[in-house]
Design a protein around this motif. Structure first.
Motif, mmCIF file in Angstrom:
data_model
loop_
_atom_site.group_PDB
_atom_site.id
_atom_site.type_symbol
_atom_site.label_atom_id
_atom_site.label_comp_id
_atom_site.label_asym_id
_atom_site.label_seq_id
_atom_site.Cartn_x
_atom_site.Cartn_y
_atom_site.Cartn_z
ATOM 1 N N ALA A 1 0.823 -1.209 0.000
ATOM 2 C CA ALA A 1 0.000 0.000 0.000
ATOM 3 C C ALA A 1 0.858 1.260 0.000
ATOM 4 N N LEU A 2 1.934 1.255 0.782
ATOM 5 C CA LEU A 2 2.841 2.405 0.814
ATOM 6 C C LEU A 2 3.437 2.649 -0.570
ATOM 7 N N ASN A 3 3.837 1.580 -1.234
ATOM 8 C CA ASN A 3 4.476 1.735 -2.542
ATOM 9 C C ASN A 3 3.482 2.093 -3.636
ATOM 10 N N VAL A 4 2.260 1.599 -3.564
ATOM 11 C CA VAL A 4 1.242 2.033 -4.518
ATOM 12 C C VAL A 4 1.041 3.545 -4.403
ATOM 13 N N GLY A 5 0.920 4.020 -3.170
ATOM 14 C CA GLY A 5 0.753 5.458 -2.962
ATOM 15 C C GLY A 5 1.892 6.268 -3.534
ATOM 16 N N GLY A 6 3.111 5.730 -3.453
ATOM 17 C CA GLY A 6 4.254 6.451 -3.977
ATOM 18 C C GLY A 6 4.402 6.343 -5.476
ATOM 19 N N TYR A 7 4.222 5.139 -6.018
ATOM 20 C CA TYR A 7 4.508 4.914 -7.437
ATOM 21 C C TYR A 7 3.428 5.442 -8.371
ATOM 22 N N VAL A 8 2.207 5.602 -7.901
ATOM 23 C CA VAL A 8 1.179 6.210 -8.757
ATOM 24 C C VAL A 8 1.619 7.616 -9.167
ATOM 25 N N LEU A 9 2.048 8.398 -8.194
ATOM 26 C CA LEU A 9 2.539 9.743 -8.497
ATOM 27 C C LEU A 9 3.825 9.684 -9.314
ATOM 28 N N ALA A 10 4.698 8.739 -8.992
ATOM 29 C CA ALA A 10 5.980 8.608 -9.693
ATOM 30 C C ALA A 10 5.790 8.184 -11.141
ATOM 31 N N GLY A 11 4.663 7.567 -11.458
ATOM 32 C CA GLY A 11 4.389 7.206 -12.841
ATOM 33 C C GLY A 11 3.757 8.340 -13.626
ATOM 34 N N LEU A 12 2.853 9.070 -13.001
ATOM 35 C CA LEU A 12 2.094 10.098 -13.718
ATOM 36 C C LEU A 12 2.915 11.352 -14.009
ATOM 37 N N LEU A 13 3.592 11.877 -13.008
ATOM 38 C CA LEU A 13 4.268 13.168 -13.202
ATOM 39 C C LEU A 13 5.439 13.106 -14.179
ATOM 40 N N PRO A 14 6.372 12.150 -14.079
ATOM 41 C CA PRO A 14 7.464 12.122 -15.055
ATOM 42 C C PRO A 14 6.988 11.908 -16.488
ATOM 43 N N VAL A 15 5.942 11.084 -16.711
ATOM 44 C CA VAL A 15 5.413 10.907 -18.064
ATOM 45 C C VAL A 15 4.857 12.226 -18.578
#
Length: 421
Positions: free
Chosen positions: A363-377
């Motif tokens: 759950a912690l990593n989902v919360g982090g990686y969702v943002l990490a996927g959207l913003l750099p793209v």
């Protein structure tokens, strides 16, 4: 008629006997996490080669990078629950097998589609290791060494993430057939991780007395958005508030950092972006050892501040074309991710029951990686439209605002942060 309540066998923490496990096994348990995270960023210095040989834009590059995050998040929807119910090894061994398959696809890639598949496989493997592998480290450490377990699990992740691009950069410059050699070496590292997992001293979870079907019905769906037990939501939110901006900052450096360096240095040397990425994650690893005895609230606040300062340095770097400022941005981003990750993992390790720990890590990593996927793209495609300088500037401003907001969330919620005695 009233229904009888199902009888459960006593819950057993997988690491119940961890007190008798030598400390060296706590360190060894972290190796599979490191080996898979080496793969997660090994492709970073090679993107300039694939761009030259295959031909694709910066926007497409960030899509290739983000396909890893799609696989990771998809994996996290199931791997945490599977790890808590079936055990760590039944999740880790298939994950390592998929990582080996990703090495093969990377080594033979001749199209964007192949790169996307390889990154997708990598993401699925990393998702399983993030949930099951990091929980396995905590299990082997046991309650008496919970601080060491959280520290080694977190550092294994960031050290592997930094070692990957450094190893890739050096090997690709020094040896022939760079895109083959790099992944042959990584496959050898993954083989040693398989050997460690096979001998890892973790127990299978206790099976409830009503059987597997009743257990699944009682515990909920096997595929679901990872969550934490009731009462732990605030701990998860505090961790995500700092970890998400931190890992988004490092994701930007990994995906578009080589392009920025190529523009600033007017060259394509692959060792330089590899060294920068390694230094970023070395800072992330080192800072965790440096702050491990601070209060958890202070660690999270410092992580948010470091990420915000990293974005200030990033904007300066692209505005004045400064390699030095870009290096400072990378180091601060690494420190921000490291402290956010350590603070979040420590909160969960100290408050979540062992039977839900892998799902909580997911759950912690989902919360982090969702943002990490959207913003750099978004920044990648924006850079194609308005230029790398404009895209990076807007990205830095948005992420700085999110980091400051995360820090304020922790300041306002510090009364919910349990501190060790």
């Amino acid at each position: 008629m009233s229904r009888a309540m199902p009888v459960r066998a006593p819950a057993e923490r997988p690491g119940t006997a961890a007190a008798a496990v030598p400390t060296r096994w706590v360190w060894l348990a972290a190796w599979p996490v490191t080996a898979v995270f080496v793969l997660s960023n090994a492709a970073t210095p090679l993107y300039v080669l694939w761009q030259r040989d295959i031909g694709f834009s910066k926007g497409t590059l960030t899509v290739v990078f983000a396909s890893y995050i799609v696989g990771l998040i998809g994996s996290l929807l199931v791997s945490g629950v599977l790890s808590d119910r079936l055990g760590r090894k039944p999740v880790l061994l298939p994950a390592l097998g998929l990582a080996l398959a990703a090495c093969l696809v990377f080594a033979t890639a001749g199209s964007v589609a192949a790169l996307i598949v390889a990154r997708l496989f990598t993401g699925v493997a990393v998702g399983a290791v993030v949930s099951g592998g990091m929980a396995a480290v905590s299990d082997v450490a046991g309650p008496a060494r919970s601080r060491l377990g959280a520290l080694l699990a977190s550092c294994a992740m960031v050290f592997g993430a930094g070692l990957g691009p450094l190893l890739s950069g050096v090997l690709s410059e020094a040896l022939p057939a760079p895109t083959v050699t790099v992944f042959a070496v990584e496959a050898a590292l993954l083989a040693t991780a398989v050997a460690v997992v096979l001998r890892m001293p973790v127990r299978r979870p206790a099976v409830p007395a009503q059987g597997a079907k009743g257990r699944a019905r009682a515990a909920g769906s096997w595929v679901r958005v990872p969550a934490v037990p009731r009462g732990n939501g605030r701990h998860l939110a505090l961790g995500v508030a700092v970890f998400a901006p931190g890992i988004t900052a490092t994701s930007f450096v990994l995906s578009l950092g080589p392009s920025l360096l190529a523009g600033l240095l007017d060259g394509t040397n692959r060792i330089v972006p590899g060294v920068m990425a390694f230094a970023m994650f070395l800072a992330s690893t080192g800072v965790q050892f440096a702050v491990q005895r601070l209060r958890r609230g202070a660690i999270l606040i410092a992580g948010a501040a470091s990420t915000a300062l990293a974005m200030v340095a990033l904007v300066i770097a692209v505005r004045v074309a400064s390699v030095e400022a870009l290096a400072v941005a990378a180091l601060l981003a690494g420190a921000g991710q490291g402290m956010g990750q350590l603070g979040g993992l420590s909160l969960l390790n100290s408050t979540v029951p062992a039977g839900r720990l892998a799902e909580a890590n997911a759950a912690l990593n989902v919360g982090g990686y969702v943002l990490a996927g959207l913003l750099p793209v978004s920044a990648g495609y924006l850079s194609d439209a308005i230029g790398l300088t404009g895209g990076a500037t807007l990205f830095g401003a948005v992420l700085m605002g999110l980091a400051v907001t995360g820090g304020l969330v922790v300041v306002l919620g510090r009364r919910w942060v349990p501190e060790p005695r």
